[in-house]
Scaffold this motif. Structure first.
Motif, PDB file in Angstrom:
ATOM      1  N   SER A 139       7.484  -6.400 -16.118  1.00  0.00           N
ATOM      2  CA  SER A 139       6.977  -5.398 -17.055  1.00  0.00           C
ATOM      3  C   SER A 139       5.452  -5.452 -17.156  1.00  0.00           C
ATOM      4  CB  SER A 139       7.615  -5.576 -18.432  1.00  0.00           C
ATOM      5  OG  SER A 139       7.331  -6.854 -18.967  1.00  0.00           O
ATOM      6  N   GLY A 140       4.880  -6.666 -17.128  1.00  0.00           N
ATOM      7  CA  GLY A 140       3.433  -6.784 -17.194  1.00  0.00           C
ATOM      8  C   GLY A 140       2.757  -6.217 -15.964  1.00  0.00           C
ATOM      9  N   ILE A 141       3.337  -6.463 -14.785  1.00  0.00           N
ATOM     10  CA  ILE A 141       2.787  -5.927 -13.539  1.00  0.00           C
ATOM     11  C   ILE A 141       2.924  -4.404 -13.520  1.00  0.00           C
ATOM     12  CG2 ILE A 141       3.105  -5.859 -11.038  1.00  0.00           C
ATOM     13  CD1 ILE A 141       3.952  -8.845 -11.246  1.00  0.00           C
ATOM     14  N   GLU A 142       4.091  -3.912 -13.941  1.00  0.00           N
ATOM     15  CA  GLU A 142       4.300  -2.459 -13.991  1.00  0.00           C
ATOM     16  C   GLU A 142       3.279  -1.803 -14.919  1.00  0.00           C
ATOM     17  OE1 GLU A 142       7.714   0.789 -15.327  1.00  0.00           O
ATOM     18  OE2 GLU A 142       7.912  -1.321 -15.882  1.00  0.00           O
ATOM     19  N   ASP A 143       3.023  -2.436 -16.067  1.00  0.00           N
ATOM     20  CA  ASP A 143       2.096  -1.879 -17.045  1.00  0.00           C
ATOM     21  C   ASP A 143       0.701  -1.700 -16.441  1.00  0.00           C
ATOM     22  OD1 ASP A 143       1.178  -1.334 -19.927  1.00  0.00           O
ATOM     23  OD2 ASP A 143      -0.089  -3.031 -19.361  1.00  0.00           O
ATOM     24  N   TYR A 144       0.252  -2.681 -15.655  1.00  0.00           N
ATOM     25  CA  TYR A 144      -1.079  -2.559 -15.049  1.00  0.00           C
ATOM     26  C   TYR A 144      -1.139  -1.369 -14.104  1.00  0.00           C
ATOM     27  CZ  TYR A 144      -5.207  -3.439 -12.259  1.00  0.00           C
ATOM     28  OH  TYR A 144      -6.404  -3.295 -11.608  1.00  0.00           O
ATOM     29  N   PHE A 145      -0.102  -1.188 -13.298  1.00  0.00           N
ATOM     30  CA  PHE A 145      -0.146  -0.135 -12.287  1.00  0.00           C
ATOM     31  C   PHE A 145       0.081   1.255 -12.874  1.00  0.00           C
ATOM     32  CE2 PHE A 145       0.407  -3.806  -9.461  1.00  0.00           C
ATOM     33  CZ  PHE A 145      -0.644  -3.543  -8.588  1.00  0.00           C
ATOM     34  N   ILE A 146       0.605   1.349 -14.088  1.00  0.00           N
ATOM     35  CA  ILE A 146       0.720   2.669 -14.736  1.00  0.00           C
ATOM     36  C   ILE A 146      -0.652   3.331 -14.790  1.00  0.00           C
ATOM     37  CG2 ILE A 146       1.122   3.813 -16.950  1.00  0.00           C
ATOM     38  CD1 ILE A 146       3.469   1.887 -17.392  1.00  0.00           C
ATOM     39  N   ASN A 147      -1.673   2.553 -15.182  1.00  0.00           N
ATOM     40  CA  ASN A 147      -3.024   3.114 -15.278  1.00  0.00           C
ATOM     41  C   ASN A 147      -3.719   3.164 -13.919  1.00  0.00           C
ATOM     42  OD1 ASN A 147      -3.142   3.609 -18.100  1.00  0.00           O
ATOM     43  ND2 ASN A 147      -3.343   1.416 -18.444  1.00  0.00           N
ATOM     44  N   LYS A 205       6.946   1.231 -10.902  1.00  0.00           N
ATOM     45  CA  LYS A 205       8.119   0.365 -10.729  1.00  0.00           C
ATOM     46  C   LYS A 205       8.264  -0.073  -9.270  1.00  0.00           C
ATOM     47  CE  LYS A 205      10.908   2.116 -14.585  1.00  0.00           C
ATOM     48  NZ  LYS A 205      10.793   0.871 -15.362  1.00  0.00           N
ATOM     49  N   LYS A 206       7.988   0.839  -8.348  1.00  0.00           N
ATOM     50  CA  LYS A 206       8.105   0.497  -6.930  1.00  0.00           C
ATOM     51  C   LYS A 206       7.025  -0.493  -6.517  1.00  0.00           C
ATOM     52  CE  LYS A 206      10.516   4.664  -5.427  1.00  0.00           C
ATOM     53  NZ  LYS A 206      10.496   5.862  -4.566  1.00  0.00           N
ATOM     54  N   VAL A 207       5.850  -0.376  -7.115  1.00  0.00           N
ATOM     55  CA  VAL A 207       4.796  -1.346  -6.818  1.00  0.00           C
ATOM     56  C   VAL A 207       5.182  -2.711  -7.385  1.00  0.00           C
ATOM     57  CG1 VAL A 207       2.361  -1.901  -7.041  1.00  0.00           C
ATOM     58  CG2 VAL A 207       3.073   0.490  -6.876  1.00  0.00           C
ATOM     59  N   ALA A 208       5.630  -2.734  -8.641  1.00  0.00           N
ATOM     60  CA  ALA A 208       6.015  -4.000  -9.277  1.00  0.00           C
ATOM     61  C   ALA A 208       7.159  -4.676  -8.534  1.00  0.00           C
ATOM     62  CB  ALA A 208       6.392  -3.768 -10.734  1.00  0.00           C
ATOM     63  N   ALA A 209       8.021  -3.882  -7.890  1.00  0.00           N
ATOM     64  CA  ALA A 209       9.151  -4.448  -7.140  1.00  0.00           C
ATOM     65  C   ALA A 209       8.704  -5.197  -5.894  1.00  0.00           C
ATOM     66  CB  ALA A 209      10.130  -3.334  -6.755  1.00  0.00           C
ATOM     67  N   ARG A 210       7.455  -5.023  -5.470  1.00  0.00           N
ATOM     68  CA  ARG A 210       6.941  -5.763  -4.318  1.00  0.00           C
ATOM     69  C   ARG A 210       6.586  -7.204  -4.680  1.00  0.00           C
ATOM     70  NH1 ARG A 210       8.886  -5.145  -0.543  1.00  0.00           N
ATOM     71  NH2 ARG A 210       7.339  -6.526   0.380  1.00  0.00           N
ATOM     72  N   ASN A 224       0.824  -1.202   0.000  1.00  0.00           N
ATOM     73  CA  ASN A 224       0.000   0.000   0.000  1.00  0.00           C
ATOM     74  C   ASN A 224       0.865   1.262   0.000  1.00  0.00           C
ATOM     75  OD1 ASN A 224      -2.681   0.997  -0.030  1.00  0.00           O
ATOM     76  ND2 ASN A 224      -2.591   1.440   2.151  1.00  0.00           N
ATOM     77  N   ASN A 225       1.975   1.218   0.742  1.00  0.00           N
ATOM     78  CA  ASN A 225       2.901   2.351   0.733  1.00  0.00           C
ATOM     79  C   ASN A 225       3.529   2.543  -0.632  1.00  0.00           C
ATOM     80  OD1 ASN A 225       2.405   2.795   3.452  1.00  0.00           O
ATOM     81  ND2 ASN A 225       4.200   1.681   4.159  1.00  0.00           N
ATOM     82  N   ALA A 226       3.777   1.427  -1.323  1.00  0.00           N
ATOM     83  CA  ALA A 226       4.305   1.530  -2.689  1.00  0.00           C
ATOM     84  C   ALA A 226       3.278   2.186  -3.603  1.00  0.00           C
ATOM     85  CB  ALA A 226       4.692   0.144  -3.208  1.00  0.00           C
ATOM     86  N   LEU A 227       1.986   1.872  -3.422  1.00  0.00           N
ATOM     87  CA  LEU A 227       0.948   2.556  -4.199  1.00  0.00           C
ATOM     88  C   LEU A 227       1.009   4.064  -3.959  1.00  0.00           C
ATOM     89  CD1 LEU A 227      -2.298   0.399  -3.665  1.00  0.00           C
ATOM     90  CD2 LEU A 227      -0.663   0.246  -5.546  1.00  0.00           C
ATOM     91  N   ASP A 228       1.254   4.438  -2.722  1.00  0.00           N
ATOM     92  CA  ASP A 228       1.239   5.853  -2.341  1.00  0.00           C
ATOM     93  C   ASP A 228       2.336   6.658  -3.037  1.00  0.00           C
ATOM     94  OD1 ASP A 228      -0.013   7.890  -0.875  1.00  0.00           O
ATOM     95  OD2 ASP A 228       1.498   7.804   0.690  1.00  0.00           O
ATOM     96  N   THR A 229       3.397   5.972  -3.481  1.00  0.00           N
ATOM     97  CA  THR A 229       4.467   6.686  -4.197  1.00  0.00           C
ATOM     98  C   THR A 229       4.038   7.068  -5.609  1.00  0.00           C
ATOM     99  OG1 THR A 229       5.482   4.696  -5.167  1.00  0.00           O
ATOM    100  CG2 THR A 229       6.188   5.330  -2.934  1.00  0.00           C
ATOM    101  N   ALA A 277       7.358 -11.048  -6.405  1.00  0.00           N
ATOM    102  CA  ALA A 277       8.472 -11.978  -6.556  1.00  0.00           C
ATOM    103  C   ALA A 277       8.864 -12.107  -8.021  1.00  0.00           C
ATOM    104  CB  ALA A 277       8.077 -13.354  -6.005  1.00  0.00           C
ATOM    105  N   LYS A 278      10.038 -12.694  -8.256  1.00  0.00           N
ATOM    106  CA  LYS A 278      10.536 -12.844  -9.631  1.00  0.00           C
ATOM    107  C   LYS A 278       9.540 -13.574 -10.519  1.00  0.00           C
ATOM    108  CE  LYS A 278      15.456 -13.004  -8.303  1.00  0.00           C
ATOM    109  NZ  LYS A 278      15.366 -13.199  -6.842  1.00  0.00           N
ATOM    110  N   ASN A 279       8.879 -14.586  -9.955  1.00  0.00           N
ATOM    111  CA  ASN A 279       7.897 -15.357 -10.717  1.00  0.00           C
ATOM    112  C   ASN A 279       6.481 -15.059 -10.247  1.00  0.00           C
ATOM    113  OD1 ASN A 279       9.862 -16.786 -12.304  1.00  0.00           O
ATOM    114  ND2 ASN A 279      10.332 -17.991 -10.484  1.00  0.00           N
ATOM    115  N   GLY A 280       6.269 -13.830  -9.775  1.00  0.00           N
ATOM    116  CA  GLY A 280       4.966 -13.452  -9.257  1.00  0.00           C
ATOM    117  C   GLY A 280       3.902 -13.405 -10.347  1.00  0.00           C
ATOM    118  N   VAL A 281       2.661 -13.669  -9.936  1.00  0.00           N
ATOM    119  CA  VAL A 281       1.514 -13.619 -10.846  1.00  0.00           C
ATOM    120  C   VAL A 281       0.480 -12.669 -10.253  1.00  0.00           C
ATOM    121  CG1 VAL A 281      -0.371 -14.918 -11.901  1.00  0.00           C
ATOM    122  CG2 VAL A 281       1.888 -15.970 -11.685  1.00  0.00           C
ATOM    123  N   LEU A 282       0.037 -11.714 -11.067  1.00  0.00           N
ATOM    124  CA  LEU A 282      -1.012 -10.779 -10.676  1.00  0.00           C
ATOM    125  C   LEU A 282      -2.233 -11.008 -11.565  1.00  0.00           C
ATOM    126  CD1 LEU A 282      -2.271  -8.188  -9.414  1.00  0.00           C
ATOM    127  CD2 LEU A 282      -0.969  -6.868 -11.113  1.00  0.00           C
TER     128      LEU A 282
END
Length: 448
Positions: free
Chosen positions: A237-245, A212-217, A203-208, A219-224
Motif C-alpha cells: 500500500s505504501g509503494i502504491e501510494d507513492y506511484f499514484i502521484n 497497483k501494477k507497479v507496486a506488484a513488481r 518501466n512497462n508497468a509505469l507505462d500502464t 517483493a512481499k518485503n520490498g523497500v522503496l
C-alpha cells in the motif's frame, strides 16, 4: 555387508519373531512426544564405550523392531552424551549429517558432530517412514522432525538409516540426513542482460499508469526509498501510494549507465537513469539501486533506492567577486564575434529577454539567432552598477551596464538581470533580461 543390499534380498513383508526383544520393546516411546526428558547415561546397559546396549541380533527383524532402533538412537540423544550416540553406529559407519559437509566415517568423527548437535538438546520423531527388511540388514527412510529443547524450535528433515548386525547387535551402518529441499533457495540462473531486462518490466508497468501494477513488481518485503519522498515505503500500500502521484507525470525511464552484480537468487543493478515526463516533456536524471530476489517463481524488486543527482543538490560555493566575473565570461564570448560561443554561455532551459527584440528567446537556436545580429556591431560591455545575490546553486547579478559598439564607437546604457545556475560542472546563464534605460523615452522619474 554390502552384498546384503542386493535388490533380490529385499523383503517388505514383516516377519514377526516369536517374541520381541525385551530391550527394544521397552525403548519404544510415543512417536508424538515432542520432547523427552534427558536420560542419564547410567540408565543404559553399557559396553566398552559406555554406550547403550542392544540385544543379541537375530537373523530376522520385524518392522516394529526396526522402528524401535530409531527410538534407541533417539534415547541416546536424550542422554546428552555424544559417546553414547556415536556407539549406535558400526565401527566403520557413514554419517552424512544435516548441517555439516564432512562425511563422518569413524567413532571419533561421529562423536565430533554430535558434540555440537547435542548442545541444542534435540529430540526427534518420525512423521513419515518406509521400512525395508533384507537378509541381515534393514532400512528406515522418510521424514523426521526435531524439537530443540534449548529453543523450542522445530526442524524437519529427510532421513535414511541402514542397519546391519555387528558384534551381535543391530547398529547404524549408514545415516543420511538432509534439510527439506523445498526450503532451500536453489540458485536461479540469470545473465547480466537478463538483470537489465528486469528494469524494462518495471518501466512497462509505469507505462500502464496503474500504481497497483507497479507496486506488484516489488517483493512481499520490498523497500522503496523514492526520489521525491522522505517516507520509506515498506509494503504494497505504501509503494502504491507513492506511484499514484508519480504516475501523473507519465514517466518513462531509460538506463544511461548500469552496473550489474549477480548472486544466489539475488542480483542488483545500480547506476544512472533518466526519465522523460510525458505530461510535460521534462527530462530528469537520477541515481538508482535495484536489488532483485527470486520470489514466487519470478524476479521481484526487494530494494529500490532512487535519488537526485547530488551535484545538482549540493550547494556549489561562489563568492560575490566570482559572480561578477561570470559577466566577463559572457563579455569575452561577445568579443569572439561567434554567436555559438555566446549561446553556449546559456543553460539548457534558459530564457533571454533581449534589449532590442520583443521575442523571448527560449532555446539555443533562438538565442544564437539574436546574437547573429547583435554581434555585427562588435559590442563590448562594462558593468557600471552591480547588486549580487547568492543562493543554493543559483546566483544573480542585477544592475546597469554600458556597451561600446566597436563599429561606430557608440555607447549604449541598459539595465540587466543575469540569473546563473550550476549546470554540467559550470555556471551558466539561466535568465537574462536586458532593457533600455526607461527615462530616455518616458522622461525623468520622480526622485526618491
Amino acid at each position: 555387508h554390502t552384498s546384503a543390499f542386493a535388490p533380490a534380498a529385499i523383503n517388505t513383508v514383516s516377519r514377526r519373531s516369536s517374541s520381541l526383544n525385551g530391550v527394544l520393546t521397552d525403548l519404544l516411546v510415543a512417536i508424538d512426544t515432542p520432547r523427552v526428558t534427558k536420560v542419564p547415561a547410567a540408565a543404559f546397559s553399557t559396553m566398552g564405550n559406555s554406550a547403550p546396549s542392544a540385544p543379541a541380533a537375530k537373523s530376522h527383524i520385524t518392522e516394529t523392531e526396526v522402528r524401535a532402533l530409531f527410538e534407541l538412537w533417539n534415547q541416546a540423544l536424550a542422554t546428552g552424551d555424544s559417546r553414547i550416540v556415536a556407539d549406535r553406529y558400526i565401527k566403520k559407519p557413514m554419517l552424512l549429517p544435516t548441517v555439516s559437509d564432512k562425511p563422518r566415517t569413524d567413532f571419533d568423527s561421529v562423536k565430533d558432530y554430535f558434540d555440537t548437535f547435542l548442545l541444542k538438546e534435540p529430540q526427534g520423531k518420525i512423521l513419515d517412514g518406509q521400512i525395508y527388511i533384507g537378509d541381515g540388514w534393514a532400512s528406515d527412510t522418510g521424514i523426521y522432525e526435531f524439537t530443540m529443547g534449548t529453543t523450542g524450535d522445530k526442524v524437519k528433515g529427510r532421513y535414511s538409516y541402514n542397519y546391519v548386525q555387528e558384534d551381535g547387535q543391530w547398529k547404524i551402518q549408514h545415516h543420511h540426513s538432509s534439510v527439506m529441499p523445498e526450503g532451500i533457495a536453489l540458485g536461479k540462473a540469470i545473465t547480466e542482460d537478463g538483470v537489465r531486462e528486469l528494469f524494462s518490466l518495471w518501466n512497462n508497468a509505469l507505462d500502464t499508469l496503474d500504481p497497483k501494477k507497479v507496486a506488484a513488481r516489488y517483493a512481499k518485503n520490498g523497500v522503496l526509498l523514492p526520489t521525491v519522498s522522505d517516507v520509506p515505503r515498506t509494503d504494497f500500500s505504501g509503494i502504491e501510494d507513492y506511484f499514484i502521484n508519480f504516475l501523473k507525470n507519465k514517466p518513462q525511464g531509460e538506463i544511461l549507465e548500469s552496473h550489474v552484480t549477480i548472486g544466489k537468487n539475488t542480483c542488483s543493478d545500480v547506476g544512472i537513469y533518466e526519465f522523460t515526463m510525458g505530461a510535460t516533456g521534462a527530462k530528469v536524471r537520477g541515481r538508482y539501486s535495484f536489488v532483485y530476489v527470486w520470489e514466487d517463481d519470478e524476479w521481484k524488486i526487494n530494494h529500490h533506492h532512487s535519488s537526485m543527482m547530488p551535484e545538482g543538490t549540493i550547494a556549489q560555493p561562489i563568492k560575490e567577486e566570482e559572480v561578477k566575473n561570470l559577466f566577463q565570461l559572457w563579455n569575452s564570448a561577445l568579443a569572439t564575434g561567434d554567436p555559438d560561443a555566446v549561446a553556449k554561455r546559456y543553460s539548457k532551459n534558459s530564457v533571454l529577454l533581449p534589449t532590442v527584440s520583443d521575442v523571448p528567446r527560449t532555446s539555443y537556436d533562438l538565442i544564437r539567432h539574436y546574437f547573429v545580429g547583435f554581434l555585427s556591431k562588435e559590442p563590448q560591455g562594462e558593468i557600471l552598477e552591480s547588486s549580487i545575490s547568492i543562493g543554493h546553486n543559483v546566483c544573480s547579478d542585477v544592475g546597469i551596464y554600458e556597451f561600446t559598439m566597436g563599429t561606430t564607437g557608440d555607447k549604449v546604457k541598459g539595465r540587466y538581470s543575469f540569473v546563473y545556475v550550476w549546470e554540467d560542472g559550470q555556471w551558466k546563464i539561466s535568465h537574462h533580461h536586458s532593457s533600455v534605460m526607461p527615462e530616455a523615452f518616458l522622461g525623468p522619474a520622480p526622485k526618491p
